[in-house]
Design a protein around this motif. Structure first.
Motif, PDB file in Angstrom:
ATOM      1  N   ASN A 171       6.052   0.079  10.998  1.00  0.00           N
ATOM      2  CA  ASN A 171       5.953   0.966   9.830  1.00  0.00           C
ATOM      3  C   ASN A 171       6.350   0.244   8.546  1.00  0.00           C
ATOM      4  O   ASN A 171       6.871   0.845   7.603  1.00  0.00           O
ATOM      5  N   GLN A 172       6.082  -1.055   8.500  1.00  0.00           N
ATOM      6  CA  GLN A 172       6.351  -1.819   7.293  1.00  0.00           C
ATOM      7  C   GLN A 172       5.190  -1.635   6.307  1.00  0.00           C
ATOM      8  O   GLN A 172       4.030  -1.742   6.699  1.00  0.00           O
ATOM      9  N   PRO A 173       5.473  -1.329   5.044  1.00  0.00           N
ATOM     10  CA  PRO A 173       4.409  -1.137   4.053  1.00  0.00           C
ATOM     11  C   PRO A 173       3.439  -2.314   4.037  1.00  0.00           C
ATOM     12  O   PRO A 173       3.847  -3.477   4.178  1.00  0.00           O
ATOM     13  N   VAL A 174       2.171  -2.006   3.859  1.00  0.00           N
ATOM     14  CA  VAL A 174       1.115  -3.026   3.898  1.00  0.00           C
ATOM     15  C   VAL A 174       0.588  -3.261   2.488  1.00  0.00           C
ATOM     16  O   VAL A 174       0.170  -2.320   1.795  1.00  0.00           O
ATOM     17  N   PHE A 175       0.597  -4.519   2.056  1.00  0.00           N
ATOM     18  CA  PHE A 175       0.058  -4.923   0.758  1.00  0.00           C
ATOM     19  C   PHE A 175      -1.142  -5.848   0.965  1.00  0.00           C
ATOM     20  O   PHE A 175      -1.264  -6.507   1.997  1.00  0.00           O
ATOM     21  N   PHE A 176      -1.995  -5.893  -0.052  1.00  0.00           N
ATOM     22  CA  PHE A 176      -3.117  -6.843  -0.055  1.00  0.00           C
ATOM     23  C   PHE A 176      -2.822  -7.929  -1.078  1.00  0.00           C
ATOM     24  O   PHE A 176      -2.397  -7.643  -2.204  1.00  0.00           O
ATOM     25  N   HIS A 177      -3.066  -9.165  -0.689  1.00  0.00           N
ATOM     26  CA  HIS A 177      -2.825 -10.325  -1.547  1.00  0.00           C
ATOM     27  C   HIS A 177      -4.156 -10.760  -2.160  1.00  0.00           C
ATOM     28  O   HIS A 177      -5.038 -11.242  -1.474  1.00  0.00           O
ATOM     29  N   HIS A 178      -4.293 -10.547  -3.457  1.00  0.00           N
ATOM     30  CA  HIS A 178      -5.538 -10.880  -4.159  1.00  0.00           C
ATOM     31  C   HIS A 178      -5.262 -11.925  -5.222  1.00  0.00           C
ATOM     32  O   HIS A 178      -4.467 -11.689  -6.151  1.00  0.00           O
ATOM     33  N   THR A 179      -5.912 -13.077  -5.091  1.00  0.00           N
ATOM     34  CA  THR A 179      -5.777 -14.130  -6.086  1.00  0.00           C
ATOM     35  C   THR A 179      -7.050 -14.198  -6.919  1.00  0.00           C
ATOM     36  O   THR A 179      -8.138 -14.418  -6.378  1.00  0.00           O
ATOM     37  N   ARG A 180      -6.912 -14.000  -8.209  1.00  0.00           N
ATOM     38  CA  ARG A 180      -8.063 -14.021  -9.124  1.00  0.00           C
ATOM     39  C   ARG A 180      -8.009 -15.291  -9.973  1.00  0.00           C
ATOM     40  O   ARG A 180      -6.957 -15.660 -10.485  1.00  0.00           O
ATOM     41  N   LYS A 181      -9.154 -15.948 -10.116  1.00  0.00           N
ATOM     42  CA  LYS A 181      -9.214 -17.171 -10.911  1.00  0.00           C
ATOM     43  C   LYS A 181      -9.420 -16.813 -12.376  1.00  0.00           C
ATOM     44  O   LYS A 181     -10.355 -16.092 -12.730  1.00  0.00           O
ATOM     45  N   THR A 182      -8.532 -17.302 -13.243  1.00  0.00           N
ATOM     46  CA  THR A 182      -8.621 -17.005 -14.671  1.00  0.00           C
ATOM     47  C   THR A 182      -9.063 -18.215 -15.483  1.00  0.00           C
ATOM     48  O   THR A 182      -9.297 -18.100 -16.689  1.00  0.00           O
TER      49      THR A 182
END
Length: 303
Positions: free
Chosen positions: A224-235
């Motif tokens: 039951n650990q919160p789930v995050f999404f890792h998004h890397t955007r190129k700037t």
């Protein structure tokens, strides 16, 4: 002899990591010409993947994406090596972070989290986030086979900021351990690689039947650990924005299929927006779905 060659290569990589970015990108430009026009590195794999993923695109559009991918791939490869010697000032100049406050808040409450990523843009530099993340960063990886010297170089590069590299077969045990007390952990894994065809989670991804590892959702539901999404955007060239996007605050209330499907949909939307930054050289669709394994419809996710 093999060990001597491996050690020599690692010495060269360490020396390369000392080079300034201007020189690195000149080398990357030359590397692109060699890989694309001379060697043709995995061109059949790249073009086949793109054509099947985007059947609506013209051949000219596919070729444009492929060329952009190879340019980015060369940058990514050399940037990853550069991480071995990057300073805090260089990292602060080239990486911005959004959404980490919410993840850090969970840590202050004593909660570990799960961070689902993908092989998109520069995921390697995110190992440096341990400098500002309150969770203990637990980086899941596949051990390098038959090359201990190269594996040690990669692990030293990733762990120099305080993160811990965890072999993929220890991921569930590690997540449970860090959820029981002490410093909360952030289990960070890229779940877009190819599992064995016997996996039970097959769905449609980029217009193709695709298997996914079932481990992430099992760990999330169990802990039951919160789930995050890792998004890397190129700037910009050599500049990235890392986003922590919360997917589920209480995954135990969800079905495992919902968790994985949300991950799949989030990932596909990002790839469709800027496809050149995903790892198209990977043989993602090398397996066929077994006849006895059902194809889970994308409509299963109702979030």
């Amino acid at each position: 002899m093999t060990k001597i060659l491996n050690n020599s290569l690692v010495v060269l990589l360490k020396a390369f990591a000392q080079l300034p970015f201007g020189v690195i990108y000149l080398i990357s430009d030359f590397m692109y010409l060699v890989l694309f026009y001379v060697v043709g590195y995995r061109k059949r794999v790249v073009y086949t993947n793109l054509r099947k993923s985007f059947p609506e695109k013209t051949e000219a559009e596919i070729d444009h994406i492929a060329r952009q991918f190879y340019r980015h791939f060369c940058d990514l490869t050399l940037e990853a090596i550069k991480l071995y010697r990057m300073t805090d000032a260089q990292l602060d100049e080239r990486i911005t972070v959004k959404g980490l406050e919410k993840a850090n808040a969970y840590c202050l409450d004593g909660k570990s989290i799960i961070l689902l990523g993908m092989h998109y843009n520069n995921w390697e530099w995110s190992a440096s986030l341990q400098r500002i993340a309150k969770h203990q960063l637990l980086m899941i990886y596949n051990p390098v086979r038959d090359n201990q010297e190269m594996e040690r170089f990669i692990l030293d590069m990733r762990e120099r900021f305080g993160g811990i590299s965890v072999p993929v077969n220890h991921s569930a045990r590690t997540a449970i351990q860090f959820g029981k007390g002490g410093r909360p952990g952030c289990l960070w894994l890229a779940a877009d690689q190819t599992p064995a065809p016997t996996t039970q989670f097959w769905t449609t991804f980029l217009n193709q039947e695709t298997p996914f590892f079932s481990g992430p959702e099992k760990i999330a539901v169990k802990t039951n650990q919160p789930v995050f999404f890792h998004h890397t955007r190129k700037t910009g060239r050599g500049k990235y924005e890392v986003n922590f996007i919360e997917l589920f605050a209480e995954p135990a209330k969800e079905s495992g299929e919902n968790i994985l499907m949300k991950y799949v949909e989030t990932m596909e939307n990002i790839i469709r927006e800027t496809p050149q930054y995903w790892l198209w050289s990977h043989r993602r669709w090398k397996h066929q779905r077994p006849d006895h394994t059902p194809l889970i419809p994308r409509t299963v996710y109702n979030g």
